[in-house]
Every structure is written in C-alpha cells, then in structure tokens.
Design an enzyme around this catalytic site. Structure first.
Site, mmCIF file in Angstrom:
data_model
loop_
_atom_site.group_PDB
_atom_site.id
_atom_site.type_symbol
_atom_site.label_atom_id
_atom_site.label_comp_id
_atom_site.label_asym_id
_atom_site.label_seq_id
_atom_site.Cartn_x
_atom_site.Cartn_y
_atom_site.Cartn_z
ATOM 1 N N ASP A 27 2.748 3.109 2.866
ATOM 2 C CA ASP A 27 1.756 4.160 2.645
ATOM 3 C C ASP A 27 2.425 5.403 2.059
ATOM 4 O O ASP A 27 3.185 5.310 1.109
ATOM 5 C CB ASP A 27 0.989 4.459 3.922
ATOM 6 C CG ASP A 27 -0.387 5.070 3.671
ATOM 7 O OD1 ASP A 27 -0.819 5.086 2.501
ATOM 8 O OD2 ASP A 27 -1.034 5.503 4.629
ATOM 9 N N HIS B 131 1.546 5.259 -2.345
ATOM 10 C CA HIS B 131 0.902 6.293 -3.161
ATOM 11 C C HIS B 131 1.962 6.973 -4.017
ATOM 12 O O HIS B 131 2.448 8.059 -3.686
ATOM 13 C CB HIS B 131 0.197 7.317 -2.267
ATOM 14 C CG HIS B 131 -1.006 6.791 -1.544
ATOM 15 N ND1 HIS B 131 -2.285 6.907 -2.043
ATOM 16 C CD2 HIS B 131 -1.116 6.129 -0.368
ATOM 17 C CE1 HIS B 131 -3.139 6.344 -1.195
ATOM 18 N NE2 HIS B 131 -2.451 5.863 -0.170
ATOM 19 N N GLU C 7 -10.540 4.736 7.869
ATOM 20 C CA GLU C 7 -9.306 5.437 8.238
ATOM 21 C C GLU C 7 -9.678 6.593 9.157
ATOM 22 O O GLU C 7 -9.609 7.770 8.794
ATOM 23 C CB GLU C 7 -8.591 5.938 6.983
ATOM 24 C CG GLU C 7 -7.202 6.472 7.262
ATOM 25 C CD GLU C 7 -6.494 6.980 6.014
ATOM 26 O OE1 GLU C 7 -5.412 7.565 6.161
ATOM 27 O OE2 GLU C 7 -7.033 6.804 4.901
ATOM 28 N N HIS D 39 0.862 -1.192 0.000
ATOM 29 C CA HIS D 39 0.000 0.000 0.000
ATOM 30 C C HIS D 39 0.891 1.231 0.000
ATOM 31 O O HIS D 39 1.424 1.637 1.034
ATOM 32 C CB HIS D 39 -0.896 -0.038 1.252
ATOM 33 C CG HIS D 39 -1.877 1.079 1.351
ATOM 34 N ND1 HIS D 39 -3.221 0.867 1.584
ATOM 35 C CD2 HIS D 39 -1.735 2.434 1.307
ATOM 36 C CE1 HIS D 39 -3.855 2.033 1.669
ATOM 37 N NE2 HIS D 39 -2.956 3.003 1.508
ATOM 38 N N HIS E 179 -9.400 1.747 0.913
ATOM 39 C CA HIS E 179 -9.114 2.457 2.159
ATOM 40 C C HIS E 179 -10.376 2.331 3.008
ATOM 41 O O HIS E 179 -11.451 2.780 2.594
ATOM 42 C CB HIS E 179 -8.838 3.933 1.894
ATOM 43 C CG HIS E 179 -7.496 4.220 1.314
ATOM 44 N ND1 HIS E 179 -7.038 3.652 0.144
ATOM 45 C CD2 HIS E 179 -6.492 5.046 1.747
ATOM 46 C CE1 HIS E 179 -5.825 4.111 -0.114
ATOM 47 N NE2 HIS E 179 -5.474 4.959 0.830
ATOM 48 N N LYS F 122 1.408 10.682 -5.242
ATOM 49 C CA LYS F 122 1.547 11.776 -4.288
ATOM 50 C C LYS F 122 2.982 11.968 -3.797
ATOM 51 O O LYS F 122 3.323 13.022 -3.269
ATOM 52 C CB LYS F 122 0.667 11.518 -3.068
ATOM 53 C CG LYS F 122 -0.828 11.405 -3.323
ATOM 54 C CD LYS F 122 -1.528 11.174 -1.979
ATOM 55 C CE LYS F 122 -3.036 11.163 -2.107
ATOM 56 N NZ LYS F 122 -3.535 9.906 -2.672
#
Length: 441
Positions: free
Chosen positions: A331, A80, A234, A78, A231, A83
C-alpha cells in the site's frame, strides 16, 4: 527485455527449504517438516524440483544452501507510486483516512511529471532489490475530463522496467464519476486504450455509496474487456455494504474478468454472521482480496491522543478457509496515508502475521506474497514451480520457525541470474565456486 545470464548463478541449488504450499502434495516429510529440495536451473528457468539427495557432481556450478529458505519472486498487488515519498514535504496531517486525503489533495497541486517519475523510480528500485517481480499501482484520477499527470509517467516507467518488474496501473476514481452510464463507458474506453496492463478502478466507501455507479463501473469494464481493482469498505462502519454488493453484481452481470477488492476493513467491524455470509458470496465470485496491514493499522480507528481499539485488518483467516485468493501488499509508503511503509513485501507479511496472529508464516502465509496469478483472470494451480522463471528470493539468515524475522539479508535471482545480494561462503564451500558479483541493473 530480460537481463541476460551473466554466469553469476548456480545451475544447482542444493538443500533448499521451500514452503509447503509450493511443494507437490506427495512431497516427503522429515520430522514433521518438508524435506529439503534440490532445484535445477536451466536457461533461466526451473528445470527440475526433487527431494535433496546426493550433491551434484564436482565441477558443476552449485550452491549448497544448507536448509536456507527460498521463495518465488514477490507480487506487490496494491501500491501508490504517484503518492509515494511525499511525506517529507508535508506539514501537520490530521489522523485518519480523511485527514490523509486532505493532505494529499493539497500536495498533488504541485506534482509534475519529473517529480512523479523520480519518486516512483526510487520505489521501483526498492521493490526490485527486495525481490518483487510484479507491482500494481493505483493512480488518483479525480477529474473526468483530465488525465492525471502520473498516468502517462507510470505508463512510461512500465515500459522502461519491462523484463525486470511488471508494472500495472489502476485508475483510482471516485465512485461518483461512474454515476452517468455514458461517462462511465467513456472513462473505461480511455483506460482500455492505455494498454494491456491498465485496469479500471474506484473508491467504494459508505460516505458516498452509489450502487448504480458501481454497476455502471462493472458493466463498462465488461464491455471494454477490462479487469477491475477497487478500494472497498476501507472503514470500520458495520453497515458498509460494498463487498457484498460487488459479489452480487458480478453474479447478476455474469462478469467474466477478475475483480480485486483491497482493504475490506469493514468485515472486521460487522457481526460474525453477516461478515461470513459476505465471504461465502465472495468465494463464489471472481474476486481476489488484498489486505494492507500497515496502512490499515495506521488509519483505522485513528483519533488524536487516543490509543486505537480496533485493528482494521480484514478477515484474512476466514477468507483463506473459504479458498478465496488473498494477497498481502505494501500500500502506501512514506506519504500521509502511511508514515512508515515499505516496498519489501516481507515487511507486509511481518505486520500481518503479528496483527492477524497468523500461524506458519513461511509454510502457509508466504503464499500471499508470491501468487501473482491470483491477479489474473484464470488463476493457475499453486504447485507449479517447474518450468517457471528462476526468479527466486533466497534468505541467508531466516529460518522457517521464526520467519519472517531475520529476513532482511537475502540473495535475489532473476532468470537464474544474481541481481542482488551475495551468497555466503558456506553455500559455496566444496562446490568449486567463487563468490560471484551481483549483476545489478
């Protein structure tokens, strides 16, 4: 394609310390610890695993590791990549999840294909050097009629990195995009057409709870043969019901794929009976959980000028006790969601071990970094090293008692080929070997 064998690696790894979870159940013990192992590498694969005995015959290329730790290549389940590394160009960011989302939405307006590619490649190189063999990245996809700029770029990078890192993409969509069944089906068809390593995803949160949309998401994934990665919960809202509802819907639908649920922080805020009841339901469903210790610590219970009272880590011990596949992952890395972050999965384990008070990080919890099959539809048995690719991470300084401390210095083998780091002279002494040069990509 895979990197060719350059000869810069041994045929034998002698006196290797492997974790308990990776060894056959009948493996011998020495003073309460697993006996050291001997690994034979043949044609880039693990040809044999046996308790260490006499050293290989002189002249055979071998490293005597003297009890050094070894793990299979990592899965970072997991991340990103769209980003990543955006933090340096941002101004003030309000604390918490919503503040991070607001900052990211503003920055995203300036994204270009070249910008995403440069940042993602930097991340992939870091992961490669750390020893990861598989990454799954979520990609923000907020407009139903517009493919995000990062989606095709990361598809191209998946092709470029094939044979080094398996890169998967998840369409991270807000749940409301699935409220209309026809639109949900169209989006799932579009994701399915992106290739075999694309998954349908979504953001399931109590602030925009919509059970009908969640059902449409799962039904459309089933219809188009897609696995799902979400997700989920969270937040630290005790009434959050995403995970429990997903487990129930999968049973009602008869879902035949794999569903990965990341974060599930709300379990830690619920009363014990409710949380354990949800985990019992998850144990009977095709669900894998992923915990993100660093980001959850930074975002959950975050208020300016106030020390957080709650940790945000989900119930990892209770999940493992129920046989639920559970992975730890990196993450966000150096973006508004996580100012620190790392593409070295060992760092995720280090944070998780501290905040979760996890016993035996090497012998038990290292499994949460290595079980890539827990992302697959049919996870295999855990003790299957023989016959697998010789993708290994060898730790020069760490020991099983203090692991993962002193885990930074390591030697990485891919298909038995040295790609990062260098074996210390002690491993080569008496083996008739000379120090090899890493075959960097």
């Amino acid at each position: 394609m895979r990197l060719p064998l350059h000869g810069h690696a041994p045929t034998h790894l002698h006196h290797v310390r492997l974790p308990r979870w990776l060894l056959p159940e009948a493996w011998p013990q020495r003073q309460g610890q697993p006996a050291l192992a001997h690994l034979l590498i043949e044609q880039g694969r693990i040809g044999a695993l046996r308790p260490a005995g006499e050293a290989p015959a002189p002249g055979e290329p071998s490293w005597d590791m003297g009890g050094a730790l070894a793990l299979p290549g990592f899965v970072d389940a997991h991340v990103h990549l769209d980003k990543t590394f955006t933090l340096p160009r941002m101004e003030r960011i309000e604390p918490g999840l919503l503040g991070a989302i607001e900052a990211m939405l503003a920055d995203r307006e300036g994204w270009t294909a070249d910008d995403v590619r440069q940042r993602a490649e930097r991340a992939l190189q870091w992961a490669w050097e750390a020893g990861s063999t598989r990454l799954r990245t979520h990609v923000d996809w907020w407009e139903p009629d517009r493919v995000p700029v990062a989606w095709p770029v990361l598809g191209e990078l998946a092709q470029a990195w094939r044979g080094r890192i398996r890169l998967e993409r998840v369409s991270l969509m807000r749940l409301g995009l699935y409220e209309d069944a026809a639109q949900a089906d169209r989006l799932a068809r579009q994701v399915a057409a992106s290739g075999p390593d694309a998954l349908l995803g979504g953001f399931v949160h109590s602030s925009h709870w919509n059970e009908a949309a969640l059902r449409h998401l799962l039904l459309s994934a089933q219809r188009h043969g897609l696995d799902v990665d979400l997700h989920v919960d969270e937040e630290l809202t005790p009434s959050a019901q995403g995970l429990a509802t997903i487990a129930r819907l999968l049973r009602e639908i008869g879902f035949d794929g794999r569903v990965v649920c990341g974060h599930v922080c709300a379990l830690a805020a619920q009363d014990e009976a409710s949380a354990l009841r949800t985990l019992d339901a998850v144990a009977g469903a095709p669900i894998t959980l992923v915990s993100l210790p660093a980001t959850n610590l930074l975002l959950q219970d975050a208020v300016t000028g106030r020390t957080p009272r709650q940790r945000g880590l989900t119930l990892v011990k209770e999940a493992r006790e129920r046989g639920i596949p559970l992975l730890l992952a990196s993450d966000n890395v150096q973006d508004p969601f996580c100012r620190l972050g790392s593409y070295d999965p060992i760092d995720a384990l280090a944070v998780g071990a501290l905040v979760g008070q996890l016993p035996d990080p090497f012998d038990t919890w290292s499994e949460a970094l290595c079980r890539a099959d827990w992302l697959d539809r049919e996870p295999r048995g855990g003790r299957g090293l023989v016959g697998a690719a010789a993708d290994l991470v060898l730790f020069v300084d760490a020991d099983a008692h203090g692991f993962p401390s002193r885990g930074a210095r390591r030697v990485v083998l891919r298909d038995g080929c040295l790609t990062h780091g260098a074996p210390p002279p002690a491993w080569l002494a008496g083996a008739g070997a000379t120090a090899p040069t890493p075959a960097h990509s």
